[in-house]
Design a protein around this motif. Structure first.
Motif, mmCIF file in Angstrom:
data_model
loop_
_atom_site.group_PDB
_atom_site.id
_atom_site.type_symbol
_atom_site.label_atom_id
_atom_site.label_comp_id
_atom_site.label_asym_id
_atom_site.label_seq_id
_atom_site.Cartn_x
_atom_site.Cartn_y
_atom_site.Cartn_z
ATOM 1 N N GLU A 49 0.806 -1.214 0.000
ATOM 2 C CA GLU A 49 0.000 0.000 0.000
ATOM 3 C C GLU A 49 0.844 1.271 0.000
ATOM 4 N N GLN A 74 0.118 4.772 -10.062
ATOM 5 C CA GLN A 74 0.667 5.063 -11.386
ATOM 6 C C GLN A 74 -0.178 6.131 -12.067
ATOM 7 N N PRO A 110 -1.677 7.837 -15.268
ATOM 8 C CA PRO A 110 -1.916 7.563 -16.686
ATOM 9 C C PRO A 110 -1.159 8.580 -17.532
ATOM 10 N N PRO A 111 -0.782 8.221 -18.747
ATOM 11 C CA PRO A 111 -0.053 9.175 -19.587
ATOM 12 C C PRO A 111 -0.907 10.398 -19.886
ATOM 13 N N LEU A 168 -4.286 10.803 -22.201
ATOM 14 C CA LEU A 168 -5.067 9.559 -22.321
ATOM 15 C C LEU A 168 -6.554 9.836 -22.143
ATOM 16 N N LEU A 169 -6.877 10.670 -21.162
ATOM 17 C CA LEU A 169 -8.280 10.970 -20.903
ATOM 18 C C LEU A 169 -8.942 11.594 -22.133
ATOM 19 N N ILE A 174 -9.508 9.102 -24.902
ATOM 20 C CA ILE A 174 -10.677 8.257 -24.648
ATOM 21 C C ILE A 174 -11.953 9.035 -24.945
ATOM 22 N N GLY A 206 -13.433 10.945 -15.376
ATOM 23 C CA GLY A 206 -12.565 11.573 -14.389
ATOM 24 C C GLY A 206 -12.426 10.742 -13.125
ATOM 25 N N GLN A 242 -10.859 6.796 -14.697
ATOM 26 C CA GLN A 242 -9.737 6.586 -15.600
ATOM 27 C C GLN A 242 -8.499 6.125 -14.834
ATOM 28 N N LYS A 243 -8.184 6.838 -13.743
ATOM 29 C CA LYS A 243 -6.963 6.512 -13.000
ATOM 30 C C LYS A 243 -7.053 5.139 -12.316
ATOM 31 N N TYR A 274 -6.733 2.476 -14.958
ATOM 32 C CA TYR A 274 -5.359 2.430 -15.471
ATOM 33 C C TYR A 274 -4.441 1.735 -14.469
ATOM 34 N N ASN A 275 -4.578 2.075 -13.196
ATOM 35 C CA ASN A 275 -3.737 1.465 -12.167
ATOM 36 C C ASN A 275 -3.946 -0.035 -12.062
ATOM 37 N N TYR A 333 -2.379 -1.564 -15.047
ATOM 38 C CA TYR A 333 -0.911 -1.526 -14.952
ATOM 39 C C TYR A 333 -0.384 -2.617 -14.039
ATOM 40 N N ARG A 334 -1.042 -2.802 -12.923
ATOM 41 C CA ARG A 334 -0.539 -3.793 -11.962
ATOM 42 C C ARG A 334 -0.755 -5.220 -12.466
ATOM 43 N N ALA A 364 -2.266 1.611 -20.803
ATOM 44 C CA ALA A 364 -2.945 2.730 -21.465
ATOM 45 C C ALA A 364 -3.868 2.224 -22.574
ATOM 46 N N ASP A 365 -3.367 1.302 -23.380
ATOM 47 C CA ASP A 365 -4.196 0.741 -24.458
ATOM 48 C C ASP A 365 -5.422 0.045 -23.885
ATOM 49 N N THR A 384 -6.847 0.565 -21.010
ATOM 50 C CA THR A 384 -7.769 1.553 -20.428
ATOM 51 C C THR A 384 -8.661 2.143 -21.497
ATOM 52 N N GLN A 385 -8.084 2.445 -22.637
ATOM 53 C CA GLN A 385 -8.895 2.974 -23.749
ATOM 54 C C GLN A 385 -9.956 1.967 -24.160
ATOM 55 N N ARG A 414 -7.534 -5.919 -4.234
ATOM 56 C CA ARG A 414 -7.563 -5.655 -2.794
ATOM 57 C C ARG A 414 -6.598 -4.537 -2.428
ATOM 58 N N HIS A 415 -5.365 -4.644 -2.886
ATOM 59 C CA HIS A 415 -4.326 -3.738 -2.396
ATOM 60 C C HIS A 415 -4.172 -2.472 -3.223
ATOM 61 N N PHE A 416 -4.505 -2.532 -4.497
ATOM 62 C CA PHE A 416 -4.298 -1.348 -5.324
ATOM 63 C C PHE A 416 -5.606 -0.652 -5.686
#
Lengths: 259, 179
Positions: A51, A56, A58-59, A62-63, A66, B26, B29-30, B33-34, B37-38, B47-48, B50-51, B137-139
Motif C-alpha cells: 500500500e 501510477q 496515466p499518460p 489519455l483521458l 478516450i 474523471g 480513468q486513473k 489504469y492502475n 498496470y498492476r 494505457a491501451d 484503459t482505452q 484488494r491492495h491497489f
C-alpha cells in the motif's frame, strides 16, 4: 503450526474485515501464540509495503483520447463504426438506404491485384442490412498520436474474417501500411464512411494494394473499415497484422494488432 | 465509490450528456489504469487497455444493469480486457529466474524504485487468478464483497486466493530480503 482458522482471522484483520466477535477470537489467539503474532507482523509488513507503492499516473492525454473516441447515444458530433456495421456484409447485389441516417457509405470489392490503386473521392454507395452477423468483439486497438496524426485502428473479428476500423485525423499527408498477407489473410474490400454531420471536410483517400500490403494515403479526417478474410487457416494462436505509419517518407509509428 | 452518483451520471450519459461522461471518466480513468498496470506490468499496455475498457463500456452502456454497481461493472471489463491481453501477449518480459544466493540483511537499504520494481516482479510471478485479487484488494482497495462481485466468484474463493497469494509473495520477498 498455525491452523486455517487463525490464518483466515489474521488475513481478515489485515483487510479490516473482522466482525467484533472475530476480533475477540483473534485477540485471544494472538495473546497465546507467538507464531500467530509473527505471521500477523509479517503479513502486516507485506500489506504496508504494497500500500506504500505510488499510484501510477496515466499518460498525459489519455483521458482526452478516450473522450474523443466515445460517442454517447443521441450524440451527432462523432460517428461510431461499430454500431453502423453490426450487421453488414459485403454484398454483390442490391443495396438499400437505411432510413434516417445522415451518412453515406462507399463500398466496393477488390480482388488483391498487384499495384491496384483506387481514388475513392467520387464513390458513393449505400449501406445494406444483412442478417449475417459481422464480428463486433474488439480484439486489439492501436492508438496514434503525434507527428500530425491522431486516431486509432481497432481490430475485430472471428475465425474467418478480421476487420480493421480506422478512425484517423491527420493534418499532413501520411501513409499507413497494413501488412495482412503474412497473417494468412486476404483483402476483400473497404467501407468508407463520409460523415455529412461533421462540418469538417472528408479527405480524398487513395488506396493501393501490392504484395499483400494495403497502403492508404490520408490527409484530414477519415473513417473507414478494411475487410480481411481468412485465406490460410490458423490452427491455434492469433494472427498478427503490422501497421506502419509514415509521414514525409519517415516512419513515425509501428505497431502490431493481434487477434 | 458513490453508487448513487455513478447511477445518476450513467443515466445522463445514456441521454447523451457529454459532461456526465467526462465526470465518470474523471473518476474511473486513473483507478482502471492502475489496475491494468498492476496486472499487465506495462504502462503502454495499461494505457491501451484503459482505452479499450472505456470504449467497450460506453458502447455497451445500454446493457448496463443498474442493479449492479457501476464500478463493479467497469472493473470487470478492465480485468477481463487485461487478462485477454495477457493471454495474447507474445512479448511478455520473462521474470528474472536467477537464483539469489545468500540474502540481504534487514539493515540493507533498498531504494524506493527497487522495491516498487521488485513488488511488480512478484506480482507478475503470480498466476493471473492470484494477481487479480491482490490488485483489486491492495491497489484498488476493494472489499472481499466487491472483489466477489467484480470477478463473479464466491467470497470464500476471494479469501482463499488472496491468502495464498500473500503467502507466496511473503515467502518470495523474504527470500530476496525485501521484507
Amino acid at each position: 503450526m498455525i491452523d486455517e482458522r487463525t490464518i483466515e482471522l489474521i488475513n481478515a484483520d489485515i483487510d479490516g474485515e473482522l466482525e467484533p466477535s472475530e476480533r475477540l477470537e483473534l485477540d485471544g489467539i494472538l495473546d497465546s501464540s507467538a507464531d500467530a503474532r509473527a505471521m500477523r507482523a509479517e503479513l502486516l509488513s507485506l500489506n504496508n509495503l504494497l500500500e506504500s507503492l505510488p499510484e501510477q499516473k496515466p499518460p498525459a492525454g489519455l483521458l482526452q483520447e478516450i473522450l474523443n473516441k466515445i460517442t454517447l447515444p443521441g450524440e451527432k458530433s462523432a460517428f461510431s463504426l461499430s454500431r453502423l456495421f453490426t450487421s453488414f456484409q459485403p454484398a454483390a447485389t442490391g443495396l438499400a438506404f437505411a432510413a434516417g441516417l445522415l451518412v453515406t457509405v462507399s463500398f466496393y470489392e477488390l480482388l488483391p491485384r498487384q499495384g491496384t490503386s483506387l481514388d475513392t473521392g467520387g464513390m458513393v454507395g449505400t449501406m445494406v442490412a444483412n442478417p449475417a452477423t459481422m464480428p463486433t468483439e474488439s480484439r486489439d486497438v492501436l492508438a496514434f498520436e503525434g507527428a500530425g496524426l491522431d486516431g486509432s485502428v481497432t481490430l475485430k473479428g472471428n475465425k474467418k474474417l478480421l476487420i480493421l476500423e480506422f478512425d484517423l485525423d491527420s493534418s499532413e499527408q501520411v501513409e499507413i501500411k497494413v501488412a495482412y498477407a503474412e497473417a494468412g489473410l486476404g483483402f476483400s474490400g473497404i467501407a468508407h464512411v463520409a460523415n455529412d454531420v461533421d462540418d469538417r471536410p472528408v479527405a480524398v483517400e487513395t488506396y493501393q494494394l501490392s504484395e499483400g500490403v494495403l497502403r492508404v494515403e490520408n490527409q484530414g479526417r477519415q473513417i473507414f473499415t478494411v475487410f480481411l478474410p481468412e485465406v490460410i487457416p490458423v490452427k491455434s494462436g492469433s494472427r498478427e497484422i503490422s501497421i506502419d505509419v509514415s509521414t514525409a517518407g519517415a516512419r513515425v509509428f509501428s505497431g502490431v494488432l493481434r487477434g | 465509490m458513490g453508487n448513487n452518483r455513478d447511477f445518476a451520471l450513467v443515466e445522463r450519459c445514456q441521454s447523451g450528456d457529454r459532461r456526465a461522461l467526462e465526470e465518470l471518466l474523471g473518476y474511473y480513468q486513473k483507478p482502471v489504469y492502475n489496475a491494468a498496470y498492476r496486472i499487465l506490468g506495462n504502462p503502454d499496455d495499461a494505457a491501451d487497455t484503459t482505452q479499450v475498457v472505456f470504449m467497450k463500456a460506453f458502447e455497451r452502456l445500454g446493457q448496463y444493469d443498474p442493479r449492479y454497481k457501476f464500478f463493479s461493472w467497469i472493473y470487470r471489463i478492465a480485468i477481463n480486457e487485461s487478462i485477454n491481453l495477457l493471454k495474447r501477449a507474445r512479448n511478455q518480459q520473462p521474470l528474472d529466474d536467477t537464483e539469489v544466493t545468500g540474502t540481504r540483511g534487514p539493515e540493507a537499504a533498498v531504494e524506493a524504485g527497487d522495491v516498487s520494481r521488485e513488488i511488480q516482479e512478484e506480482l507478475m510471478g503470480l498466476k493471473e487468478d492470484y494477481r487479480t485479487v491482490v490488485v483489486l484488494r491492495h491497489f484498488s482497495e476493494c472489499s472481499y464483497r466487491q472483489i466477489s462481485e467484480i470477478l463473479q466468484i464466491p467470497e470464500k474463493t476471494v479469501k482463499s486466493r488472496l491468502y495464498s497469494a500473500r503467502q507466496l509473495m511473503k515467502e518470495s520477498l523474504q527470500a530476496r530480503g525485501v521484507v
